[in-house]
Structures are given as C-alpha cells and as structure tokens.
Write a protein that holds these residues in place. Structure first.
Motif, short mmCIF file in Angstrom:
data_model
loop_
_atom_site.label_atom_id
_atom_site.label_comp_id
_atom_site.label_asym_id
_atom_site.label_seq_id
_atom_site.Cartn_x
_atom_site.Cartn_y
_atom_site.Cartn_z
N VAL A 223 0.83 -1.20 0.00
CA VAL A 223 0.00 0.00 0.00
C VAL A 223 0.87 1.25 0.00
CG1 VAL A 223 -1.52 1.37 1.48
CG2 VAL A 223 -2.03 -1.03 1.04
N THR A 224 0.62 2.15 -0.95
CA THR A 224 1.42 3.38 -1.00
C THR A 224 0.63 4.59 -0.50
OG1 THR A 224 0.79 3.47 -3.31
CG2 THR A 224 3.02 2.72 -2.81
N LEU A 225 -0.69 4.46 -0.44
CA LEU A 225 -1.52 5.57 0.04
C LEU A 225 -2.42 5.09 1.17
CD1 LEU A 225 -2.81 8.45 -0.32
CD2 LEU A 225 -4.41 7.34 -1.86
N VAL A 226 -2.39 5.82 2.26
CA VAL A 226 -3.30 5.52 3.37
C VAL A 226 -4.18 6.75 3.60
CG1 VAL A 226 -3.49 5.05 5.84
CG2 VAL A 226 -1.74 3.90 4.49
N VAL A 227 -5.49 6.54 3.64
CA VAL A 227 -6.41 7.64 3.92
C VAL A 227 -7.06 7.39 5.28
CG1 VAL A 227 -8.49 8.86 3.19
CG2 VAL A 227 -6.89 8.00 1.47
N ASN A 228 -6.93 8.37 6.15
CA ASN A 228 -7.69 8.31 7.39
C ASN A 228 -9.00 9.05 7.17
OD1 ASN A 228 -5.88 6.84 9.07
ND2 ASN A 228 -4.62 8.68 9.30
N TYR A 229 -10.03 8.31 6.84
CA TYR A 229 -11.34 8.93 6.67
C TYR A 229 -11.77 9.53 8.01
CZ TYR A 229 -16.17 9.47 5.13
OH TYR A 229 -17.39 9.99 4.79
N ASP A 230 -11.46 8.82 9.05
CA ASP A 230 -11.57 9.35 10.41
C ASP A 230 -10.20 9.23 11.06
OD1 ASP A 230 -14.52 9.65 10.51
OD2 ASP A 230 -14.49 7.46 10.29
N LEU A 231 -9.83 10.24 11.81
CA LEU A 231 -8.54 10.17 12.51
C LEU A 231 -8.63 9.17 13.65
CD1 LEU A 231 -7.75 13.95 12.49
CD2 LEU A 231 -6.28 12.18 11.53
N PRO A 232 -7.55 8.47 13.92
CA PRO A 232 -7.62 7.48 15.00
C PRO A 232 -7.67 8.14 16.38
CG PRO A 232 -5.39 7.60 14.11
CD PRO A 232 -6.24 8.50 13.26
N VAL A 233 -8.70 7.79 17.12
CA VAL A 233 -8.81 8.27 18.51
C VAL A 233 -9.05 7.07 19.42
CG1 VAL A 233 -9.65 10.60 18.01
CG2 VAL A 233 -11.29 8.70 18.16
N ASP A 234 -8.72 7.24 20.67
CA ASP A 234 -8.96 6.14 21.62
C ASP A 234 -10.39 6.23 22.17
OD1 ASP A 234 -8.99 8.10 23.57
OD2 ASP A 234 -6.97 7.66 24.29
N MET A 235 -10.67 5.42 23.15
CA MET A 235 -12.04 5.36 23.66
C MET A 235 -12.50 6.67 24.27
SD MET A 235 -12.68 1.50 25.02
CE MET A 235 -11.59 1.70 26.41
N ASN A 236 -11.53 7.47 24.72
CA ASN A 236 -11.87 8.77 25.30
C ASN A 236 -11.79 9.90 24.27
OD1 ASN A 236 -12.09 7.54 27.87
ND2 ASN A 236 -9.85 7.52 27.98
N LYS A 237 -11.75 9.50 22.99
CA LYS A 237 -11.70 10.46 21.87
C LYS A 237 -10.41 11.27 21.84
CE LYS A 237 -16.30 10.16 20.61
NZ LYS A 237 -16.51 8.99 19.83
N ARG A 238 -9.39 10.77 22.51
CA ARG A 238 -8.11 11.45 22.44
C ARG A 238 -7.29 10.86 21.29
NH1 ARG A 238 -8.24 11.85 28.35
NH2 ARG A 238 -7.49 9.73 28.48
N PRO A 239 -6.37 11.66 20.73
CA PRO A 239 -5.59 11.16 19.59
C PRO A 239 -4.88 9.85 19.92
CG PRO A 239 -4.84 13.37 20.29
CD PRO A 239 -6.01 13.02 21.12
N ASP A 240 -4.97 8.91 19.01
CA ASP A 240 -4.32 7.62 19.20
C ASP A 240 -3.09 7.58 18.28
OD1 ASP A 240 -3.54 5.00 19.33
OD2 ASP A 240 -5.55 4.16 19.05
#
Ligand code: ADP
Length: 443
Positions: A370-387
C-alpha cells in the motif's frame, strides 16, 4: 458419553461471526496478516541467540544447499521461489535439520519465514516407510492449520509419498491414522490421541507448536498443549514459534521446552520518515466523499487503504464508491472468516486497488504494497483522544520498505483538527494542507 477436549474448549465455534468488531481475536488477526503478506519481510534487525549449552556450535546457513536437504525438498524450496534462507532461517534451519535433533524456540514477527522453516524441518524428518503419524503440529485455529497445510503441500510437491492429515473441526475419522504428519488444534488432537487412540503420541518424533502467542491467548489451549506435550517421548524434537515476545509467552515456551536454543529477531521500529503527510478540510461527509472520489481518480499506481472509525461508515463509503462505479474492497467485522480471506486475497492480487476497513480489523496488519493511506476518520482512543500509536501503525513504515508513502487525513470538525494538530506535534513531522479539488499534485 463424556465431553471431548475439543468440545470443552469450543473448537466448533471458531468461525462464528463476531457480534461486534471489538471481538476480533488474536487468531483472526494473525490469519489476516498471513493472507495479506506478499512475500518475505526483509529485516535488518539483529538476531539474538540464547543457548542452553553454549559449547554446542551454532551454524549459520547462507544457502539452502548448505543444509543437506533431500533433493526433492530442495527442489520444493526453489519451486517456491526461495533463493536464500531468511535471517531467522539462517540460524534456525541448521538447528532444526541437524543431527542429533535440537529443540528450538523462535520469535520473530509475522512474515520473516518461521512457517517455511518448520515445514521444511517437518518434511525432512518424515520416514515415509513407516505408515503412522511421526510429526505433530499444533495450530490455534482451523484456518491457521490450513495455511500451514498449504505450505506443506507446496514445499512437499516433489514428495508425493508424504501424507498429511488435519485434526480440526469438521474432519472426522474413525480409524487408526496412517498419515505421517498431523496438523491440528489441541483439543481435537487430544481427542484423537487419548480418547479414540487414532495414533500413538509416544511415536511422535517432531512436535511443533506454532503461533504460541495466539495459543496462550485462546482459553484452554495452554493446558491442553502441556497435557499433550507430557506424553511425548523423551527423544522427540520440539520447536515453538511466536510472533511476539511477551513475558507470558516466553514463560510458557521455556516451561514447555526448557532446554531449547532461543532465537529472537527484534521488530524494526516504524517511522514516518518516508511518508508525505497531508490533510484535507471537509465540511461534512459529502465533502469527505468527494475528497475520496478525487483521490481515487488521482492515484494511478499502487494500492490504497482507507480507515474508518466505525463499521457503518466503512460500509456506507464502500457502497457509495461502488455505486459510482469504483472497484473497492471492504474488510469489516460483518464478514465470515472465509469472506475476509477472500477479500484480502483479492486485494493482495491487486484485483481491487482500494481497501476500506475499520481500525479494529486492520490494527497490527502490515500491508507493504500500500502506497496511500487515507484516514477517513482520525484514529482516537475510547476517550476520543488522539491515538498516535495507531496512527503510526496505519501509515508508518520500517526502513526496509524504503519506498515513499502518502498519508491523507480527512478533517471535518474543529475537534478533528485538534486531534490532527496533536498528532503532528507528537511526531514532530509536518502534515500539510491539500486542496480537495486538486489532489492531482499528489503524484
Ligand atoms: P512467518 O511464518 O514468519 O509469518 P512465512 O514462513 O509464512 O513467515 O514466510 C513469509 C513469506 O515469505 C511467505 O510468503 C513465504 O513463502 C516467504 N518466504 C519464506 N522464506 C523465504 C525465503 N527464504 N525466501 C523467499 N521467500 C520466503
């Protein structure tokens, strides 16, 4: 009639659909990882060796010819396209194939050649003049056992006399076994050995415990493996493999095989060094969809993965893109194990260029093509903090892949902008703004 060991540990329910994605098991993840991997993972990491008997010499095999394999097996190795032993194989194979047989515990990440190594050892130790089981390979699930079986039939393609049997759910027999190799799950193997006496454990000469980390994560399997192991004859060669190196795995391994040589290949750190990171501001899901469609139009080479936070988003996105005539693959928790395998096989063969998935499904799965990764949603943890860890895992690469990659983050609110900025700060690498209508500049 008493309940069998196989029933006690629930071996018949392995492929039942998970109720929600959170329930994806370590065994399923390990399987997906196997399916998606195209070839050997090349690593620069140093091999650590721990020998119980430091006086015994440790050989390193730089070629398959060095190993004194039977010609039919060497032919099988070359037919699989292998030229030289992988890093773990260089040290593992002389231990596994040499005489007198030595015991081995080996840990290295998925894709480094462990399966190929023990399959070669299993095949080379078969005495096909003796028509009873001599080699036993424990696998945590039906599907993983089948994967190993496929490697056996490829590598053993010039040894048609060698017979293999699967001791897994759905495969029932009612007579003494004449096959040379048994691969299966612990419960079923114990049933066949002790309850039905379909084979004699005291005649086993090679015992393989594959995916030890998955094995101990599966309820009941650790005890069953130990139970079986106790009945092995003293001269039986034992080998254990694991993709991870947690303390509980190693404790189990060393308890089972106290006199083994231990090989460990550390995992290479991932980094964002070779990755160009972008973000696109989108007002709503329509704009996000348009951004995705534009990106799809812009990439002509390579393959892409799109990560969504939920199953619903993933399946919505997939059906929208399909409606618009795009060929996309969807990997989600609603699929059966067989369907997941089929989806990943198609993607590995590049029949689809885009794979849409959820974080739960794809966490921990390296997809090097894979050469392109799209984060359609940004990764967050259960508390909605950046993962940040998941972010790195989705788009990061280890030095070995070398080639540059592109990551695009879709940002649709001030909250997600905030998450993006925190991720940017965490890694200290710029994430540049990209115009949604002008993604052509990507290539
Ligand atoms: P692991 O069991 O550690 O996950 P595998 O044995 O399944 O690793 O090997 C990973 C991939 O690399 C497979 O596609 C396998 O066919 C391939 N492979 C294994 N050994 C070699 C080798 N010596 N040369 C080239 N490819 C190899």
């Amino acid at each position: 009639e008493s309940t069998s060991a196989a029933q006690e540990v629930g071996e018949t329910t392995e492929t039942e659909k998970p109720q929600n994605e959170e329930e994806i098991t370590v065994a399923e993840r390990s399987l997906l990882q196997k399916i998606i991997r195209k070839g050997l993972m090349d690593t620069k990491a140093q091999l650590e060796v721990k020998q119980k008997d430091p006086t015994s010499p440790l050989y390193s095999a730089k070629s398959f010819e060095d190993l004194n394999l039977r010609p039919e097996l060497l032919k099988g190795v070359y037919a699989m396209g292998f030229n030289t032993p992988s890093r773990i194989q260089e040290s593992a194979l002389p231990i596994l194939l040499g005489n007198p047989p030595q015991n081995l515990i080996a840990q290295s990440q998925s894709g480094t050649g462990k399966t190929a190594a023990f399959v070669l050892a299993m095949l080379s130790r078969v005495d096909s003049n003796l028509n009873y089981p001599q080699i036993l390979c424990l696998s945590p699930t039906y599907e993983l056992a089948v994967q190993t079986g496929e490697v056996i039939s490829q590598m053993g393609q010039f040894c048609p006399e060698i017979q293999v049997v699967f001791a897994v759910r759905g495969y029932d027999i009612n007579e003494k076994l004449s096959a040379h190799i048994i691969i299966g799950t612990p419960g079923k193997i114990i049933d066949w050995a002790f309850r039905h006496k379909f084979f004699d454990v005291s005649k086993i000469r090679v015992f393989v415990l594959d995916e030890a980390d998955v094995m101990i994560a599966t309820q009941g399997y650790q005890d069953l493996s130990i139970k079986l192991h106790r009945k092995l004859p003293p001269n039986c060669q034992k080998m254990l493999f694991s993709a991870t190196y947690e303390e509980n795995v190693m404790r189990f391994a060393e308890k089972l095989i106290p006199d083994a040589t231990i090989l460990r290949l550390k995992r290479e750190e991932e980094s964002l060094d070779n990755i160009k990171q972008f973000y696109i501001e989108c007002k709503d899901s329509n704009e996000k969809y348009r951004a995705i469609a534009n990106i799809y139009g812009a990439i002509t080479i390579g393959q892409a993965m799109i990560f969504c936070q939920t199953r619903n988003t993933a399946s919505w996105l997939s059906s929208q893109l399909t409606k618009d005539g795009h060929a996309v693959a969807l990997l989600s928790g609603d699929l059966t194990v067989d369907q997941r395998i089929a989806v990943l096989n198609r993607f590995r063969e590049a029949q689809e260029r885009i794979l849409i998935t959820t974080n739960v499904m794809a966490r921990g799965i390296d997809v090097e093509q894979v050469t392109l990764v799209v984060n359609y949603d940004l990764p967050v943890d259960m508390n909605k903090r950046p993962d940040c860890e998941t972010y790195l895992h989705r788009i990061g690469r280890t030095g070995r892949f070398g080639k540059a990659g592109i990551a695009i983050n879709l940002v649709d609110s001030s909250r997600s902008m905030n998450v993006l900025r925190q991720i940017e700060q965490h890694f200290g690498k710029p994430i540049l703004k990209l115009d949604a209508e002008n993604v052509a500049e990507l290539e």
